[in-house]
Write an enzyme that holds these catalytic residues in place. Structure first.
Site, PDB file in Angstrom:
ATOM      1  N   LYS A 177       0.819  -1.213   0.000  1.00 23.30           N
ATOM      2  CA  LYS A 177       0.000   0.000   0.000  1.00 23.30           C
ATOM      3  C   LYS A 177       0.863   1.279   0.000  1.00 23.30           C
ATOM      4  O   LYS A 177       2.083   1.231   0.257  1.00 23.30           O
ATOM      5  CB  LYS A 177      -0.902  -0.015   1.232  1.00 23.30           C
ATOM      6  CG  LYS A 177      -1.988  -1.080   1.175  1.00 23.30           C
ATOM      7  CD  LYS A 177      -2.906  -0.923   2.371  1.00 23.30           C
ATOM      8  CE  LYS A 177      -4.056  -1.890   2.328  1.00 23.30           C
ATOM      9  NZ  LYS A 177      -4.936  -1.709   3.505  1.00 23.30           N
ATOM     10  N   TYR A 219     -12.249  -3.214  -3.605  1.00 24.04           N
ATOM     11  CA  TYR A 219     -12.764  -3.095  -2.239  1.00 24.04           C
ATOM     12  C   TYR A 219     -14.300  -3.121  -2.187  1.00 24.04           C
ATOM     13  O   TYR A 219     -14.885  -2.644  -1.205  1.00 24.04           O
ATOM     14  CB  TYR A 219     -12.236  -1.812  -1.598  1.00 24.04           C
ATOM     15  CG  TYR A 219     -10.822  -1.949  -1.041  1.00 24.04           C
ATOM     16  CD1 TYR A 219     -10.475  -2.992  -0.172  1.00 24.04           C
ATOM     17  CD2 TYR A 219      -9.835  -1.020  -1.358  1.00 24.04           C
ATOM     18  CE1 TYR A 219      -9.196  -3.114   0.334  1.00 24.04           C
ATOM     19  CE2 TYR A 219      -8.543  -1.133  -0.840  1.00 24.04           C
ATOM     20  CZ  TYR A 219      -8.237  -2.187   0.006  1.00 24.04           C
ATOM     21  OH  TYR A 219      -6.966  -2.307   0.523  1.00 24.04           O
ATOM     22  N   PHE A 270     -15.801   3.776   6.210  1.00 24.85           N
ATOM     23  CA  PHE A 270     -14.449   4.165   5.792  1.00 24.85           C
ATOM     24  C   PHE A 270     -14.185   3.917   4.306  1.00 24.85           C
ATOM     25  O   PHE A 270     -13.062   4.128   3.832  1.00 24.85           O
ATOM     26  CB  PHE A 270     -13.397   3.439   6.641  1.00 24.85           C
ATOM     27  CG  PHE A 270     -13.507   1.924   6.627  1.00 24.85           C
ATOM     28  CD1 PHE A 270     -12.975   1.165   5.593  1.00 24.85           C
ATOM     29  CD2 PHE A 270     -14.147   1.263   7.659  1.00 24.85           C
ATOM     30  CE1 PHE A 270     -13.077  -0.211   5.581  1.00 24.85           C
ATOM     31  CE2 PHE A 270     -14.259  -0.121   7.662  1.00 24.85           C
ATOM     32  CZ  PHE A 270     -13.722  -0.859   6.618  1.00 24.85           C
ATOM     33  N   ARG A 287      -1.703 -14.164   5.843  1.00 27.21           N
ATOM     34  CA  ARG A 287      -2.401 -13.337   6.832  1.00 27.21           C
ATOM     35  C   ARG A 287      -1.697 -13.403   8.196  1.00 27.21           C
ATOM     36  O   ARG A 287      -1.642 -12.411   8.927  1.00 27.21           O
ATOM     37  CB  ARG A 287      -3.874 -13.739   6.926  1.00 27.21           C
ATOM     38  CG  ARG A 287      -4.641 -13.285   5.684  1.00 27.21           C
ATOM     39  CD  ARG A 287      -6.083 -13.691   5.711  1.00 27.21           C
ATOM     40  NE  ARG A 287      -6.873 -12.916   6.652  1.00 27.21           N
ATOM     41  CZ  ARG A 287      -7.321 -11.683   6.422  1.00 27.21           C
ATOM     42  NH1 ARG A 287      -7.014 -11.054   5.307  1.00 27.21           N
ATOM     43  NH2 ARG A 287      -8.055 -11.070   7.310  1.00 27.21           N
ATOM     44  N   THR A 289      -5.293  -6.604  11.071  1.00 25.18           N
ATOM     45  CA  THR A 289      -5.529  -5.443  10.187  1.00 25.18           C
ATOM     46  C   THR A 289      -5.044  -4.148  10.830  1.00 25.18           C
ATOM     47  O   THR A 289      -4.441  -3.300  10.175  1.00 25.18           O
ATOM     48  CB  THR A 289      -7.042  -5.333   9.876  1.00 25.18           C
ATOM     49  OG1 THR A 289      -7.467  -6.566   9.300  1.00 25.18           O
ATOM     50  CG2 THR A 289      -7.331  -4.197   8.917  1.00 25.18           C
ATOM     51  N   ARG A 337       2.720  -5.992   9.699  1.00 28.49           N
ATOM     52  CA  ARG A 337       1.992  -4.774  10.081  1.00 28.49           C
ATOM     53  C   ARG A 337       2.450  -4.232  11.429  1.00 28.49           C
ATOM     54  O   ARG A 337       2.417  -3.013  11.652  1.00 28.49           O
ATOM     55  CB  ARG A 337       0.490  -5.047  10.075  1.00 28.49           C
ATOM     56  CG  ARG A 337      -0.061  -5.181   8.651  1.00 28.49           C
ATOM     57  CD  ARG A 337      -1.527  -5.437   8.687  1.00 28.49           C
ATOM     58  NE  ARG A 337      -2.125  -5.510   7.365  1.00 28.49           N
ATOM     59  CZ  ARG A 337      -3.045  -6.401   7.031  1.00 28.49           C
ATOM     60  NH1 ARG A 337      -3.455  -7.306   7.903  1.00 28.49           N
ATOM     61  NH2 ARG A 337      -3.554  -6.391   5.821  1.00 28.49           N
ATOM     62  N   ASN A 367      -1.865   0.534   6.804  1.00 30.00           N
ATOM     63  CA  ASN A 367      -1.384  -0.705   7.418  1.00 30.00           C
ATOM     64  C   ASN A 367      -0.471  -1.503   6.487  1.00 30.00           C
ATOM     65  O   ASN A 367      -0.314  -2.706   6.637  1.00 30.00           O
ATOM     66  CB  ASN A 367      -2.556  -1.554   7.933  1.00 30.00           C
ATOM     67  CG  ASN A 367      -3.490  -1.993   6.822  1.00 30.00           C
ATOM     68  OD1 ASN A 367      -3.360  -1.561   5.689  1.00 30.00           O
ATOM     69  ND2 ASN A 367      -4.434  -2.858   7.157  1.00 30.00           N
ATOM     70  N   HIS A 387      -2.177  -5.315   1.892  1.00 29.98           N
ATOM     71  CA  HIS A 387      -3.469  -5.998   1.797  1.00 29.98           C
ATOM     72  C   HIS A 387      -3.177  -7.435   1.403  1.00 29.98           C
ATOM     73  O   HIS A 387      -2.269  -7.692   0.615  1.00 29.98           O
ATOM     74  CB  HIS A 387      -4.348  -5.353   0.715  1.00 29.98           C
ATOM     75  CG  HIS A 387      -5.527  -6.206   0.351  1.00 29.98           C
ATOM     76  ND1 HIS A 387      -6.696  -6.184   1.070  1.00 29.98           N
ATOM     77  CD2 HIS A 387      -5.690  -7.138  -0.625  1.00 29.98           C
ATOM     78  CE1 HIS A 387      -7.543  -7.056   0.547  1.00 29.98           C
ATOM     79  NE2 HIS A 387      -6.951  -7.643  -0.478  1.00 29.98           N
ATOM     80  N   GLU A 415      -9.819 -11.486  -6.529  1.00 25.60           N
ATOM     81  CA  GLU A 415      -8.903 -10.342  -6.456  1.00 25.60           C
ATOM     82  C   GLU A 415      -7.748 -10.484  -7.453  1.00 25.60           C
ATOM     83  O   GLU A 415      -7.351  -9.509  -8.091  1.00 25.60           O
ATOM     84  CB  GLU A 415      -8.348 -10.211  -5.035  1.00 25.60           C
ATOM     85  CG  GLU A 415      -9.415  -9.794  -4.028  1.00 25.60           C
ATOM     86  CD  GLU A 415      -8.867  -9.675  -2.610  1.00 25.60           C
ATOM     87  OE1 GLU A 415      -9.645  -9.320  -1.733  1.00 25.60           O
ATOM     88  OE2 GLU A 415      -7.668  -9.939  -2.391  1.00 25.60           O
TER      89      GLU A 415
HETATM   90  P1  CMP Z   1      -7.214  -4.358   3.848  1.00 30.57           P
HETATM   91  O1  CMP Z   1      -6.686  -5.688   4.205  1.00 30.57           O
HETATM   92  O2  CMP Z   1      -6.640  -3.686   2.643  1.00 30.57           O
HETATM   93  O3  CMP Z   1      -8.794  -4.479   3.632  1.00 30.57           O
HETATM   94  C1  CMP Z   1      -9.669  -3.394   3.829  1.00 30.57           C
HETATM   95  C2  CMP Z   1      -9.001  -2.240   4.462  1.00 30.57           C
HETATM   96  O4  CMP Z   1      -9.877  -1.323   5.070  1.00 30.57           O
HETATM   97  C3  CMP Z   1      -8.130  -2.725   5.600  1.00 30.57           C
HETATM   98  O5  CMP Z   1      -7.024  -3.396   5.086  1.00 30.57           O
HETATM   99  C4  CMP Z   1      -7.860  -1.445   6.344  1.00 30.57           C
HETATM  100  O6  CMP Z   1      -6.755  -0.740   5.802  1.00 30.57           O
HETATM  101  C5  CMP Z   1      -9.134  -0.680   6.081  1.00 30.57           C
HETATM  102  N1  CMP Z   1      -9.959  -0.635   7.300  1.00 30.57           N
HETATM  103  C6  CMP Z   1     -10.514  -1.656   7.928  1.00 30.57           C
HETATM  104  N2  CMP Z   1     -11.218  -1.228   9.010  1.00 30.57           N
HETATM  105  C7  CMP Z   1     -11.075   0.118   9.033  1.00 30.57           C
HETATM  106  C8  CMP Z   1     -11.542   1.143   9.899  1.00 30.57           C
HETATM  107  N3  CMP Z   1     -12.296   0.867  10.963  1.00 30.57           N
HETATM  108  N4  CMP Z   1     -11.207   2.408   9.612  1.00 30.57           N
HETATM  109  C9  CMP Z   1     -10.447   2.696   8.536  1.00 30.57           C
HETATM  110  N5  CMP Z   1      -9.963   1.758   7.681  1.00 30.57           N
HETATM  111  C10 CMP Z   1     -10.271   0.491   7.935  1.00 30.57           C
END
Ligand code: CMP
Length: 138
Positions: free
Chosen positions: A9, A49, A57, A85, A91, A102, A112, A115, A126
Protein backbone atom coordinates in the site's frame (compact mmCIF):
# COMPACT_ATOMS: atom_id res chain seq x y z
CA UNK A 1 -0.91 -24.67 -4.85
CA UNK A 2 -3.13 -22.06 -3.21
CA UNK A 3 -2.62 -18.43 -4.23
CA UNK A 4 -3.23 -15.06 -2.55
CA UNK A 5 -3.17 -11.47 -3.79
CA UNK A 6 -0.82 -9.13 -1.95
CA UNK A 7 -0.82 -5.33 -2.32
CA UNK A 8 1.96 -3.10 -1.02
CA UNK A 9 0.00 0.00 0.00
CA UNK A 10 0.96 3.69 -0.40
CA UNK A 11 2.40 4.12 3.11
CA UNK A 12 4.86 1.27 2.50
CA UNK A 13 5.68 2.48 -1.02
CA UNK A 14 6.44 5.98 0.26
CA UNK A 15 8.83 4.55 2.89
CA UNK A 16 10.59 2.27 0.32
CA UNK A 17 9.44 -0.92 2.06
CA UNK A 18 8.11 -2.83 -0.96
CA UNK A 19 11.02 -5.19 -1.50
CA UNK A 20 11.50 -5.77 2.22
CA UNK A 21 7.88 -6.89 2.54
CA UNK A 22 8.08 -9.09 -0.56
CA UNK A 23 11.30 -10.56 0.82
CA UNK A 24 9.61 -11.51 4.08
CA UNK A 25 7.03 -13.53 2.16
CA UNK A 26 9.70 -15.23 0.04
CA UNK A 27 11.81 -15.96 3.12
CA UNK A 28 8.81 -17.71 4.66
CA UNK A 29 8.83 -20.14 1.74
CA UNK A 30 6.05 -18.60 -0.34
CA UNK A 31 6.63 -18.40 -4.09
CA UNK A 32 6.09 -15.15 -5.98
CA UNK A 33 4.25 -16.09 -9.19
CA UNK A 34 3.14 -12.61 -10.42
CA UNK A 35 4.27 -9.03 -9.86
CA UNK A 36 3.35 -5.58 -11.20
CA UNK A 37 3.51 -1.92 -10.19
CA UNK A 38 0.48 0.21 -11.03
CA UNK A 39 -1.41 3.32 -10.08
CA UNK A 40 -4.98 2.10 -9.45
CA UNK A 41 -7.78 4.31 -10.74
CA UNK A 42 -10.97 4.90 -8.76
CA UNK A 43 -12.99 2.30 -10.68
CA UNK A 44 -10.39 -0.43 -10.08
CA UNK A 45 -10.11 0.49 -6.38
CA UNK A 46 -13.89 0.41 -5.93
CA UNK A 47 -13.99 -3.01 -7.62
CA UNK A 48 -11.20 -4.38 -5.47
CA UNK A 49 -12.76 -3.09 -2.24
CA UNK A 50 -16.41 -3.69 -3.30
CA UNK A 51 -16.99 -5.88 -0.23
CA UNK A 52 -16.46 -2.76 1.94
CA UNK A 53 -18.76 -0.50 -0.13
CA UNK A 54 -21.24 0.02 2.73
CA UNK A 55 -18.60 0.67 5.42
CA UNK A 56 -18.15 4.22 6.72
CA UNK A 57 -14.45 4.17 5.79
CA UNK A 58 -15.01 3.10 2.15
CA UNK A 59 -14.48 6.55 0.61
CA UNK A 60 -11.30 7.20 2.58
CA UNK A 61 -10.04 3.70 1.79
CA UNK A 62 -10.47 4.24 -1.96
CA UNK A 63 -8.91 7.74 -1.82
CA UNK A 64 -5.97 6.27 0.07
CA UNK A 65 -5.26 3.26 -2.16
CA UNK A 66 -5.24 5.48 -5.28
CA UNK A 67 -3.01 8.14 -3.69
CA UNK A 68 0.28 6.69 -5.03
CA UNK A 69 1.42 3.82 -7.26
CA UNK A 70 1.37 0.45 -5.50
CA UNK A 71 2.83 -3.03 -6.02
CA UNK A 72 0.53 -5.99 -6.64
CA UNK A 73 1.82 -9.55 -6.34
CA UNK A 74 0.53 -13.08 -6.26
CA UNK A 75 2.14 -15.53 -3.86
CA UNK A 76 1.59 -19.28 -3.99
CA UNK A 77 2.11 -22.07 -1.49
CA UNK A 78 0.31 -24.64 0.63
CA UNK A 79 -2.30 -22.81 2.71
CA UNK A 80 -1.00 -19.51 1.27
CA UNK A 81 -4.00 -17.37 2.29
CA UNK A 82 -3.80 -18.19 6.00
CA UNK A 83 0.01 -18.20 6.07
CA UNK A 84 0.23 -14.75 4.48
CA UNK A 85 -2.40 -13.34 6.83
CA UNK A 86 -0.39 -14.70 9.76
CA UNK A 87 2.80 -13.12 8.43
CA UNK A 88 1.00 -9.77 8.01
CA UNK A 89 -0.73 -9.77 11.38
CA UNK A 90 -3.98 -8.11 12.45
CA UNK A 91 -5.53 -5.44 10.19
CA UNK A 92 -4.89 -2.82 12.86
CA UNK A 93 -1.11 -2.57 13.39
CA UNK A 94 -1.72 -1.66 17.04
CA UNK A 95 -3.25 -5.12 17.52
CA UNK A 96 -0.77 -7.05 15.35
CA UNK A 97 1.51 -9.65 16.98
CA UNK A 98 5.22 -9.03 17.46
CA UNK A 99 7.30 -9.84 14.40
CA UNK A 100 4.46 -9.45 11.90
CA UNK A 101 4.71 -7.15 8.89
CA UNK A 102 1.99 -4.77 10.08
CA UNK A 103 3.41 -4.63 13.60
CA UNK A 104 6.83 -3.75 12.23
CA UNK A 105 5.77 -1.37 9.43
CA UNK A 106 2.09 -0.39 9.73
CA UNK A 107 1.20 3.12 10.92
CA UNK A 108 -2.55 2.83 11.62
CA UNK A 109 -5.58 0.82 10.47
CA UNK A 110 -5.75 2.60 7.11
CA UNK A 111 -2.01 2.95 6.54
CA UNK A 112 -1.38 -0.71 7.42
CA UNK A 113 1.22 -1.27 4.69
CA UNK A 114 -0.32 -4.34 3.03
CA UNK A 115 -3.47 -6.00 1.80
CA UNK A 116 -3.86 -9.77 1.46
CA UNK A 117 -6.80 -11.90 0.37
CA UNK A 118 -8.95 -13.12 3.27
CA UNK A 119 -10.11 -16.42 1.70
CA UNK A 120 -9.14 -18.64 -1.25
CA UNK A 121 -12.42 -17.67 -2.97
CA UNK A 122 -11.72 -13.94 -2.64
CA UNK A 123 -8.12 -14.55 -3.72
CA UNK A 124 -9.33 -15.91 -7.07
CA UNK A 125 -11.56 -12.84 -7.54
CA UNK A 126 -8.90 -10.34 -6.46
CA UNK A 127 -6.11 -11.91 -8.53
CA UNK A 128 -8.41 -11.65 -11.58
CA UNK A 129 -8.72 -7.88 -11.04
CA UNK A 130 -4.96 -7.35 -11.28
CA UNK A 131 -3.57 -10.14 -13.47
CA UNK A 132 -4.44 -12.14 -16.58
CA UNK A 133 -3.73 -15.89 -16.49
CA UNK A 134 -0.74 -15.31 -18.82
CA UNK A 135 0.84 -12.99 -16.23
CA UNK A 136 0.82 -15.70 -13.53
CA UNK A 137 3.89 -17.95 -13.70
CA UNK A 138 2.72 -20.90 -11.70
P1 CMP B 1 -7.21 -4.36 3.85
O1 CMP B 1 -6.69 -5.69 4.20
O2 CMP B 1 -6.64 -3.69 2.64
O3 CMP B 1 -8.79 -4.48 3.63
C1 CMP B 1 -9.67 -3.39 3.83
C2 CMP B 1 -9.00 -2.24 4.46
O4 CMP B 1 -9.88 -1.32 5.07
C3 CMP B 1 -8.13 -2.73 5.60
O5 CMP B 1 -7.02 -3.40 5.09
C4 CMP B 1 -7.86 -1.45 6.34
O6 CMP B 1 -6.75 -0.74 5.80
C5 CMP B 1 -9.13 -0.68 6.08
N1 CMP B 1 -9.96 -0.64 7.30
C6 CMP B 1 -10.51 -1.66 7.93
N2 CMP B 1 -11.22 -1.23 9.01
C7 CMP B 1 -11.08 0.12 9.03
C8 CMP B 1 -11.54 1.14 9.90
N3 CMP B 1 -12.30 0.87 10.96
N4 CMP B 1 -11.21 2.41 9.61
C9 CMP B 1 -10.45 2.70 8.54
N5 CMP B 1 -9.96 1.76 7.68
C10 CMP B 1 -10.27 0.49 7.94
Amino acid sequence: MEKSLVLIKPDAMERRLATEILSRLESAGLKMVALRMLHMDRALAEQHYAIHRDKPFFGDLVDYIISTPIVAAVFAGDNAVVRIRELMGATDPAKAAEGTIRKDFGLDIQRNSTHASDSPENAVKEIGIFFTSKEIFD
